[in-house]
Design a protein around this motif. Structure first.
Motif, PDB file in Angstrom:
ATOM      1  N   THR A 214       0.833  -1.215   0.000  1.00 14.96           N
ATOM      2  CA  THR A 214       0.000   0.000   0.000  1.00 14.96           C
ATOM      3  C   THR A 214       0.862   1.257   0.000  1.00 14.96           C
ATOM      4  O   THR A 214       0.376   2.336  -0.350  1.00 14.96           O
ATOM      5  N   ALA A 215       2.126   1.148   0.397  1.00 16.40           N
ATOM      6  CA  ALA A 215       3.016   2.309   0.367  1.00 16.40           C
ATOM      7  C   ALA A 215       3.307   2.765  -1.052  1.00 16.40           C
ATOM      8  O   ALA A 215       3.740   3.908  -1.261  1.00 16.40           O
ATOM      9  N   LEU A 216       3.051   1.879  -2.018  1.00 19.31           N
ATOM     10  CA  LEU A 216       3.424   2.189  -3.409  1.00 19.31           C
ATOM     11  C   LEU A 216       2.242   2.250  -4.363  1.00 19.31           C
ATOM     12  O   LEU A 216       2.377   2.774  -5.474  1.00 19.31           O
ATOM     13  N   ASP A 217       1.097   1.683  -3.981  1.00 22.26           N
ATOM     14  CA  ASP A 217      -0.013   1.621  -4.939  1.00 22.26           C
ATOM     15  C   ASP A 217      -1.058   2.725  -4.742  1.00 22.26           C
ATOM     16  O   ASP A 217      -2.134   2.674  -5.343  1.00 22.26           O
ATOM     17  N   GLY A 218      -0.748   3.691  -3.875  1.00 20.03           N
ATOM     18  CA  GLY A 218      -1.667   4.811  -3.694  1.00 20.03           C
ATOM     19  C   GLY A 218      -2.807   4.550  -2.747  1.00 20.03           C
ATOM     20  O   GLY A 218      -3.753   5.355  -2.680  1.00 20.03           O
ATOM     21  N   SER A 219      -2.778   3.451  -2.034  1.00 22.98           N
ATOM     22  CA  SER A 219      -3.860   3.119  -1.121  1.00 22.98           C
ATOM     23  C   SER A 219      -3.803   3.999   0.130  1.00 22.98           C
ATOM     24  O   SER A 219      -2.764   4.550   0.492  1.00 22.98           O
ATOM     25  N   ASN A 220      -4.921   4.085   0.803  1.00 24.70           N
ATOM     26  CA  ASN A 220      -5.027   4.798   2.061  1.00 24.70           C
ATOM     27  C   ASN A 220      -5.944   4.005   2.984  1.00 24.70           C
ATOM     28  O   ASN A 220      -7.080   3.711   2.593  1.00 24.70           O
ATOM     29  N   PRO A 221      -5.478   3.555   4.146  1.00 30.45           N
ATOM     30  CA  PRO A 221      -4.206   3.918   4.758  1.00 30.45           C
ATOM     31  C   PRO A 221      -3.032   3.126   4.202  1.00 30.45           C
ATOM     32  O   PRO A 221      -3.219   2.133   3.514  1.00 30.45           O
ATOM     33  N   VAL A 222      -1.832   3.572   4.585  1.00 29.94           N
ATOM     34  CA  VAL A 222      -0.609   2.861   4.233  1.00 29.94           C
ATOM     35  C   VAL A 222      -0.192   2.009   5.426  1.00 29.94           C
ATOM     36  O   VAL A 222      -0.124   2.501   6.559  1.00 29.94           O
ATOM     37  N   PHE A 223       0.082   0.734   5.150  1.00 25.93           N
ATOM     38  CA  PHE A 223       0.493  -0.176   6.217  1.00 25.93           C
ATOM     39  C   PHE A 223       2.009  -0.363   6.186  1.00 25.93           C
ATOM     40  O   PHE A 223       2.626  -0.406   5.113  1.00 25.93           O
ATOM     41  N   THR A 224       2.579  -0.493   7.378  1.00 20.27           N
ATOM     42  CA  THR A 224       4.016  -0.729   7.535  1.00 20.27           C
ATOM     43  C   THR A 224       4.200  -1.859   8.541  1.00 20.27           C
ATOM     44  O   THR A 224       3.239  -2.292   9.185  1.00 20.27           O
ATOM     45  N   PRO A 225       5.436  -2.337   8.712  1.00 20.38           N
ATOM     46  CA  PRO A 225       5.653  -3.361   9.739  1.00 20.38           C
ATOM     47  C   PRO A 225       5.254  -2.905  11.146  1.00 20.38           C
ATOM     48  O   PRO A 225       4.971  -3.734  12.012  1.00 20.38           O
ATOM     49  N   ALA A 226       5.228  -1.581  11.387  1.00 24.59           N
ATOM     50  CA  ALA A 226       4.880  -1.073  12.706  1.00 24.59           C
ATOM     51  C   ALA A 226       3.404  -0.724  12.829  1.00 24.59           C
ATOM     52  O   ALA A 226       2.984  -0.230  13.886  1.00 24.59           O
ATOM     53  N   SER A 227       2.612  -0.946  11.797  1.00 24.92           N
ATOM     54  CA  SER A 227       1.181  -0.651  11.877  1.00 24.92           C
ATOM     55  C   SER A 227       0.517  -1.522  12.930  1.00 24.92           C
ATOM     56  O   SER A 227       0.859  -2.706  13.084  1.00 24.92           O
ATOM     57  N   ILE A 228      -0.444  -0.961  13.657  1.00 24.07           N
ATOM     58  CA  ILE A 228      -1.126  -1.665  14.736  1.00 24.07           C
ATOM     59  C   ILE A 228      -2.329  -2.419  14.175  1.00 24.07           C
ATOM     60  O   ILE A 228      -3.141  -1.863  13.424  1.00 24.07           O
ATOM     61  N   VAL A 229      -2.409  -3.698  14.534  1.00 27.07           N
ATOM     62  CA  VAL A 229      -3.514  -4.559  14.098  1.00 27.07           C
ATOM     63  C   VAL A 229      -4.117  -5.210  15.345  1.00 27.07           C
ATOM     64  O   VAL A 229      -3.379  -5.706  16.196  1.00 27.07           O
ATOM     65  N   PRO A 230      -5.459  -5.217  15.466  1.00 26.73           N
ATOM     66  CA  PRO A 230      -6.065  -5.851  16.644  1.00 26.73           C
ATOM     67  C   PRO A 230      -6.058  -7.377  16.536  1.00 26.73           C
ATOM     68  O   PRO A 230      -6.457  -7.934  15.514  1.00 26.73           O
ATOM     69  N   ASP A 231      -5.605  -8.023  17.590  1.00 21.70           N
ATOM     70  CA  ASP A 231      -5.674  -9.482  17.664  1.00 21.70           C
ATOM     71  C   ASP A 231      -6.628  -9.862  18.786  1.00 21.70           C
ATOM     72  O   ASP A 231      -6.246  -9.904  19.961  1.00 21.70           O
ATOM     73  N   GLN A 232      -7.856 -10.110  18.423  1.00 15.70           N
ATOM     74  CA  GLN A 232      -8.906 -10.410  19.390  1.00 15.70           C
ATOM     75  C   GLN A 232      -9.978 -11.227  18.700  1.00 15.70           C
ATOM     76  O   GLN A 232     -10.050 -11.255  17.459  1.00 15.70           O
ATOM     77  N   PRO A 233     -10.820 -11.930  19.466  1.00 11.51           N
ATOM     78  CA  PRO A 233     -11.886 -12.711  18.826  1.00 11.51           C
ATOM     79  C   PRO A 233     -12.736 -11.822  17.936  1.00 11.51           C
ATOM     80  O   PRO A 233     -13.187 -10.752  18.357  1.00 11.51           O
ATOM     81  N   SER A 234     -12.933 -12.240  16.703  1.00  7.95           N
ATOM     82  CA  SER A 234     -13.659 -11.414  15.738  1.00  7.95           C
ATOM     83  C   SER A 234     -14.552 -12.283  14.876  1.00  7.95           C
ATOM     84  O   SER A 234     -14.312 -13.491  14.709  1.00  7.95           O
ATOM     85  N   THR A 235     -15.545 -11.655  14.313  1.00  7.72           N
ATOM     86  CA  THR A 235     -16.435 -12.322  13.367  1.00  7.72           C
ATOM     87  C   THR A 235     -16.342 -11.588  12.037  1.00  7.72           C
ATOM     88  O   THR A 235     -16.453 -10.359  11.990  1.00  7.72           O
ATOM     89  N   PHE A 236     -16.132 -12.352  10.971  1.00  8.15           N
ATOM     90  CA  PHE A 236     -16.011 -11.771   9.636  1.00  8.15           C
ATOM     91  C   PHE A 236     -17.114 -12.345   8.754  1.00  8.15           C
ATOM     92  O   PHE A 236     -17.393 -13.554   8.791  1.00  8.15           O
ATOM     93  N   SER A 237     -17.750 -11.477   8.017  1.00  7.51           N
ATOM     94  CA  SER A 237     -18.825 -11.934   7.128  1.00  7.51           C
ATOM     95  C   SER A 237     -18.389 -11.761   5.683  1.00  7.51           C
ATOM     96  O   SER A 237     -17.727 -10.788   5.323  1.00  7.51           O
ATOM     97  N   TYR A 238     -18.761 -12.711   4.872  1.00  9.37           N
ATOM     98  CA  TYR A 238     -18.539 -12.610   3.432  1.00  9.37           C
ATOM     99  C   TYR A 238     -19.677 -13.337   2.746  1.00  9.37           C
ATOM    100  O   TYR A 238     -19.980 -14.482   3.043  1.00  9.37           O
ATOM    101  N   GLY A 239     -20.336 -12.625   1.851  1.00  9.67           N
ATOM    102  CA  GLY A 239     -21.537 -13.181   1.243  1.00  9.67           C
ATOM    103  C   GLY A 239     -22.576 -13.415   2.320  1.00  9.67           C
ATOM    104  O   GLY A 239     -22.852 -12.548   3.160  1.00  9.67           O
TER     105      GLY A 239
END
Length: 842
Positions: free
Chosen positions: A501-526
């Motif tokens: 994402t640092a190179l393709d123009g995306s927003n936000p830009v993710f780096t190795p230091a970006s914070i990601v939540p690690d907790q029980p989650s539910t994801f829906s698709y379709g």
């Protein structure tokens, strides 16, 4: 003087005339003549019949020609590490001799710190001689035969094997009588047919003796067959023991002796005789047996080795030196005694040979024959030309295989799979109550774990070593090309899409230091809901992307894929060659299938500066005279920017140096710079690479049942053992730090705040960033009161800590002081994702 004559009585003459007209005598004479005519007629019929059969069988090549498969040539390069003894050994394996003119392939001469290499008329690789000088373990200079200096010199490649003969699954190397050492001929004649060079096909004295013994013992104990009769039976008849077959065998033997010389008959016999089994292939002929049992050319075998080969003829299975070494040794000694009786050797020579221990080539077929690799080579070629053409034309097939690395791979698999078996057995061992106060220990039945290992040059795509299973003789299923869910070795593609994402123009830009939540989650698709779970349902709260990859956190990875976009991850993965993936949350955890060979090619994207290189196993096909028929080369495709590829390599170095791979890799003694990723689904995976070698290891069950062991426990130790062996080989020893491309910067970060380190924040770690994406705030500036509390109470998200002495750190419960993940906890899903639509089978 008077002479008296006695004239016969006339009555006697009349009596003789009556005798000739005697009906009994006439009947007897007539019967004899009739039987003679019938016998001559039958004999002539069968004689002509088998004469024609023999003519057809021996009209043209007696044995089907076979294409020969060669390993990659060793290249001596000025400045690189080298061992003259190893070069000499490789030349011997390639057919060279240490005596000039002895081998058509060529000769070599070791002299102090140099080796002189002189290719012969049978060599089609290096037309010019050369002298290689080694000083202090490195190639100091290479001088061509013409006197000019060379930077590199390509040595004759070693022959791996020949293509097997269609569905017969037999291998043979056809040689001429004058290529068979005299000691072998003497040994075979002494034990199989002492009067071979005197009789005319049938040794009637020996035959009658054997028939008498069979008759008096009321069973078949004696054969009485000569070498020629054995050949007749093997070429034209069935092994069924009947009088008719024996008479036919004798007739054919007599005809063979009339048509061919003794030397020709022995040559046919020496190339035909069955000498046992190696893997799933029958060993046919003495030349193939010498390679199979001793890893030698036939011309180089010793007296005890020749006696062993001659002894095996009687019963290749029951006299196998691998399965029954005592029987084989006893039979060998019988042959030696027979050679003394025929005066081929002296008693002293026999006693010395008897005192020699059996010295056999390693029984590991993978180490020398590379049968799974050869099968893939065969499949590659028959898709482009008929197999019959390859064999009939005796093509030379030059491959990418490195014999030394193949041996290292085979030995690593052999050692590592035993450790897997021990863990599987331990897990299946249960203490069961059988009565009040009585217990019994039982081992549950289950499948045996299988394995695959692939080693590639990540820059050229050359497949250098390949093991497709634990035992080729037991199963020819090549697990290196069998599709399996990839598990967590797919996760780097999620993180690569994020870093991109640092190179393709995306927003936000993710780096190795970006914070990601690690907790029980539910994801829906379709219309489906997906609820991934971490191993043992342990969660770490907010973590950095670098930490999440190093510790292989499932929920954090799926969350990152969702934020980046499932479609972007799929696009990147497919570009890298993982074609089965679909844009679902389960994709982030490797729920879709790929083969180990697919994953090896995909990982070249990281190891080769963002450029994917397709696997190559065949370099060229040439005629028997060296003319090229076809050439092969790798296909390349740019998948990632070199900066993204390097950042991913840096993050995967963290997996090995301070993450889940530390105990399995660093703790087992492999200390060279390396990057990698553990993986588990129902199987165990490990993908890892250095600057000059990439390897993928897979372990699992054929029936898709759960291994219940992590990749760090199963595949990673095999990978480590292989890489340790590879690092001992001169051409792979220099595993250097990964070169950093322009546009990447290394930054020291505070372990507590993940901001730029400062003197007041002494606990730091290093991470690579694409220039312009690195943190700009220091640890003593960015948090104010929260920053002080974070450092004081241990809040925030820190880089995983390397264990002491290679042992995993103890897991702490998450609370006020935070939570540090256990190093040796693997990334298995307690609730596996829904299985995606079937994309293939293996």
């Amino acid at each position: 003087m008077a002479i008296k004559l006695r004239i016969p009585h006339r009555k006697s003459s009349v009596g003789q005339k009556r005798t000739l007209h005697d009906p009994v005598l006439r009947f007897a004479l007539g019967s004899f003549l009739a039987l003679t005519v019938i016998f001559v007629a039958f004999f002539s019929y069968f004689y002509v019949k088998y004469d024609r059969i023999i003519e057809r069988r021996f009209n043209g090549p007696v044995f089907a020609s076979a294409a020969k498969i060669y390993a990659a040539p060793r290249v001596a390069v000025v400045g690189e590490k080298a061992d003259l003894r190893q070069i000499a050994a490789e030349l011997r394996h390639a057919g060279y001799s240490d005596k000039s003119g002895e081998s058509p392939m060529g000769s070599y001469r070791l002299a102090g710190s140099t080796i002189e290499v002189a290719p012969g008329p049978g060599s089609y690789h290096s037309p010019e001689a050369a002298t290689i000088r080694v000083r202090e373990g490195r190639v100091d200079s290479i001088t061509a035969g013409s006197g000019s200096r060379l930077d590199a010199y390509e040595l004759e490649p070693e022959m791996i094997t020949s293509l097997f003969e269609g569905d017969q699954r037999s291998k043979r190397q056809v040689i001429h009588y004058n290529e068979m050492p005299r000691v072998l001929v003497d040994a075979v004649v002494a034990i199989e047919d002492r009067r071979f060079f005197q009789h005319s096909g049938v040794n009637f004295g020996r035959f009658l003796e054997a028939a008498w013994i069979d008759l008096t013992h009321q069973r078949h104990e004696q054969g009485g067959s000569t070498i020629t009769m054995q050949l007749a039976r093997g070429f034209f008849l069935t092994p069924r023991k009947t009088i008719k077959r024996k008479l036919t065998e004798m007739l054919i033997a007599i005809e063979l002796e009339q048509k061919f010389s003794k030397q020709q008959i022995f040559e046919f016999y020496g190339n035909w005789v069955n000498l046992g089994q190696r893997g799933s292939f029958q060993i046919s002929g003495f030349a193939e047996a010498a390679r199979a049992y001793f890893n030698k050319d036939l011309k180089d075998i010793t007296l005890p080795e020749a006696a062993l080969l001659a002894g095996i003829i009687q019963g290749p299975s029951i006299l196998s030196p691998y399965r029954h070494p005592e029987r084989a040794t006893e039979r060998r000694n019988v042959v030696l005694d027979s050679m003394v009786e025929t005066r081929a050797i002296t008693r002293e020579q026999a006693d010395k040979a008897k005192a020699t221990a059996l010295t056999l080539a390693p029984p590991n077929v993978e180490a020398s024959d590379a049968p799974y690799f050869v099968d893939l080579v065969r499949d590659t070629l028959i898709a482009k030309m008929p197999e019959r053409e390859m064999n009939e034309q005796a093509y030379r097939i030059y491959t990418t295989l490195d014999p030394d690395l193949q041996r290292a791979a085979a030995l690593a698999v052999e050692t590592g799979i035993k450790l897997v078996d021990e863990q599987v057995t331990k897990r299946r061992t249960k203490r069961i109550k059988i009565a009040k106060g009585k217990y019994e220990t039982r081992v549950e039945q289950g499948p045996q774990a299988q394995v695959a290992l692939i080693a590639m040059d990540p820059h050229t795509g050359d497949v250098l070593a390949l093991v497709g299973g634990r035992n080729y003789g037991w199963s020819q299923l090549n697990h290196a090309v069998a599709k399996r869910p990839t598990g967590s070795i797919f996760k780097p593609f999620v993180y690569a899409a994020a870093i991109n994402t640092a190179l393709d123009g995306s927003n936000p830009v993710f780096t190795p230091a970006s914070i990601v939540p690690d907790q029980p989650s539910t994801f829906s698709y379709g219309d489906q809901i997906y609820e991934p779970r971490n191993y043992k349902e342990e969660y770490h709260g907010d973590v950095t992307a670098r930490y999440a990859l190093a510790m292989s956190l499932n929920n954090a990875t799926v969350k990152l894929a969702e934020e980046v976009g499932y479609d972007k991850v799929v696009e990147l993965a497919k570009s890298a060659g993982i074609s089965s993936v679909k844009a679902t949350p389960a994709m982030a955890l490797g729920a879709y299938e790929a083969t180990p060979l697919d994953m090896a090619a995909a990982y070249t994207t990281f190891a080769n500066g963002g450029v994917r290189v397709s696997p190559v196993m065949v370099k060229s096909v040439r005629t028997s005279s060296g003319d090229p028929v076809m050439n092969f080369s790798a296909e390349t495709r740019t998948v990632l920017d070199p900066r993204v590829a390097f950042v991913m390599t840096d993050m995967m170095e963290g997996v090995i140096n301070s993450g889940l791979g530390v105990s399995a890799v660093r703790g087992r003694g492999f200390q060279q710079p390396a990057a990698g990723k553990t993986g588990s689904s129902h199987d165990g995976w490990f993908a890892g690479y250095t600057t000059n070698l990439l390897s993928i290891v897979w372990v699992g069950f054929d029936d898709y049942s759960d291994l219940h062991l992590s990749g760090a426990q199963t595949a990673a130790p095999i990978w480590t053992e292989f890489m340790k062996k590879a690092a001992l080989l001169p051409r792979y020893a220099e595993m250097k730090p990964f070169p950093q491309p322009p546009g990447v910067v290394d930054v020291q970060l505070d372990k507590v705040t993940n901001l730029l380190a400062a003197p007041s924040c002494p606990q730091t770690y290093s991470s690579a960033f694409i220039v312009g994406t690195e943190p700009t705030t220091s640890c003593d500036q960015g948090g104010g009161f929260r920053g002080v509390l974070s450092r004081f109470f241990g809040l925030g998200n820190s880089e995983p800590q390397p264990p002491e002495n290679g042992q995993p750190a103890e897991q702490k419960k998450k609370g006020f002081f935070g939570k540090i993940a256990g190093i040796f906890k693997e990334d298995k899903q307690s609730a596996p994702p829904p299985k995606p639509p079937d994309t293939g089978s293996h």
